[in-house]
Design an enzyme around this catalytic site. Sequence first.
Site, PDB file in Angstrom:
ATOM      1  N   CYS A 356       0.832  -1.200   0.000  1.00 56.31           N
ATOM      2  CA  CYS A 356       0.000   0.000   0.000  1.00 56.31           C
ATOM      3  C   CYS A 356       0.871   1.256   0.000  1.00 56.31           C
ATOM      4  CB  CYS A 356      -1.001  -0.034   1.151  1.00 56.31           C
ATOM      5  SG  CYS A 356      -2.391   1.104   0.910  1.00 56.31           S
ATOM      6  N   HIS A 469      -3.755  -5.548   1.087  1.00 55.63           N
ATOM      7  CA  HIS A 469      -3.485  -5.883   2.482  1.00 55.63           C
ATOM      8  C   HIS A 469      -3.936  -7.318   2.755  1.00 55.63           C
ATOM      9  CE1 HIS A 469      -2.527  -1.809   3.815  1.00 55.63           C
ATOM     10  NE2 HIS A 469      -3.535  -1.382   3.081  1.00 55.63           N
TER      11      HIS A 469
END
Length: 533
Positions: A356, A469
């Site tokens: 991310c 994630h």
Amino acid sequence: MNRWMKYAPRGVCFAIARGEASRLAKTIMMQGTSSHVGKSILVTALCRIFYQDGLHVVPFKAQNMALNSYVTRDGKEMGRAQVAQAEAAGLAPEVDMNPVLLKPTGHASSQVVLMGKPIGNMSAKEYHKGYSVKLFDTVKEALARLDQSYDVIVIEGAGSPAEVNLHDNDIVNMRVARHLGAPVLLIADIDRGGALASLVGTLELLTEEERDLVKGLIINKFRGDVSLLQPAVDFLEQKTGKPVLGIIPHIDHMGIDDEDSVSLEEKQEKPTEGDVKIAVIRTPKISNFTDFDCLAGEEDVALYYVQGAADLGEADLIMLPGSKNTTEDMLYLRSSGIAAAVKERVAQGTPLIGICGGYQMLGKEIKDPHHTESENDGTEGLGLLGMTTTFSEKKLTSQVEANCAGWRFLDEDISAYGLHGYEIHMGETEFLGHEDTHPLKITKRADASVDIVEGTCRKDGLVFGTYIHGIFDHDEFRRAVLNVIRKRKGLPPRPNTRNVRAEKEKSYDALADVVRAHLDMDKVRAIMGMDAK
């Protein structure tokens, strides 16, 4: 017949039958004398206990401040602690369990996430001086929906209810308890010292109405011979007029997700014994560090967090985590010397993986023209991948499923299918050339089938990044990555022997067993208006 007639006192049953009682669910609220006293873990335990007892139980926290967050099936964002509590209750997470989420962005400000969607950044002063109370109607609406759907609501407070400077605008502690008439159990952490004084002092600072809502005390994180604590228990009960319902022993890490960055203080900061050493860069605004918990749980892994270039040690793999303020964290990496050290390690052959915000930092440039995360217009990245990222004003939040076909990691190809995870980002990444490869494909976003290229890998297999994630929660994928590193070190591969989902279930059961043994659940049920089990 109402579902609670068998538990409610006789007079209450008649009131329900006449339609006079508006509440359907039984409630219990866990508040603390301060942050990090164990409220989250004890709520998790109670959710599991009631779930084991066959009740339809749900967790609730009106307002959470955390950088660890999660995306629900309908693409909404909520605090990670309530996700663990939902799992313990046998539920899929939903934002009614955590209607307000504050994600600190720096400089005493936070992004405000309401019912799973961001509504803007706000200073602490602006939020606490009146805006928070405006959100309480949303909190009440979420509670009303849960009340109609569940047998039991286990509620978590935040910090301390006795913060007099925040009391009038507080929406997560006593305002919730007063609204529901919920009985409160007050928790103190004896491991940090001063537990007796903190319990007595907290009660003293509450209003009379609020003190009446406190029905019992819990001493948490106790070590040693409990009989030696009896004089303190006697004193507390005499001084406060409140029963001590439990002395909970210190519980070591049980594989249950951490709430927020407070728990980072307990993370390993030096390499321990392990065949594979993984260094996670701890930036000031690190987020979603739960991405690495499954790696840390491997027997052959020594995973540690580093804040300085000299702390990297002899890492076999460097991880760059998510961030709530990517440009600020990138500037920190550069000013601290970590950026130069990491680039040097990669040049020497150490692999680097970014997730991310960490993925965005691997590129050539990060742009923030709308000042989405900070006052910075942007900054240079590490320049290790051929891409740039521009922040937009719209956040992408979605659960995803992806396939990894032929990721060239070091000198080996890794393939894995059905990788489940979630995306939380506001950046749009543009690829500048064809020198990098894209080994991941998102095959499902929310409930829609898609075919989207995701993630970037340098051709030499040393640098890889992804927006997904939770990717390392996939047992076979995680073990494949570790075995490539083992092979490079001349070590034999290890078979995958873990099932992370099953491990979590065992952890919730083990936690429930400990709390059942040390908390008087018969008295807790009586306080809630339920029959003893």
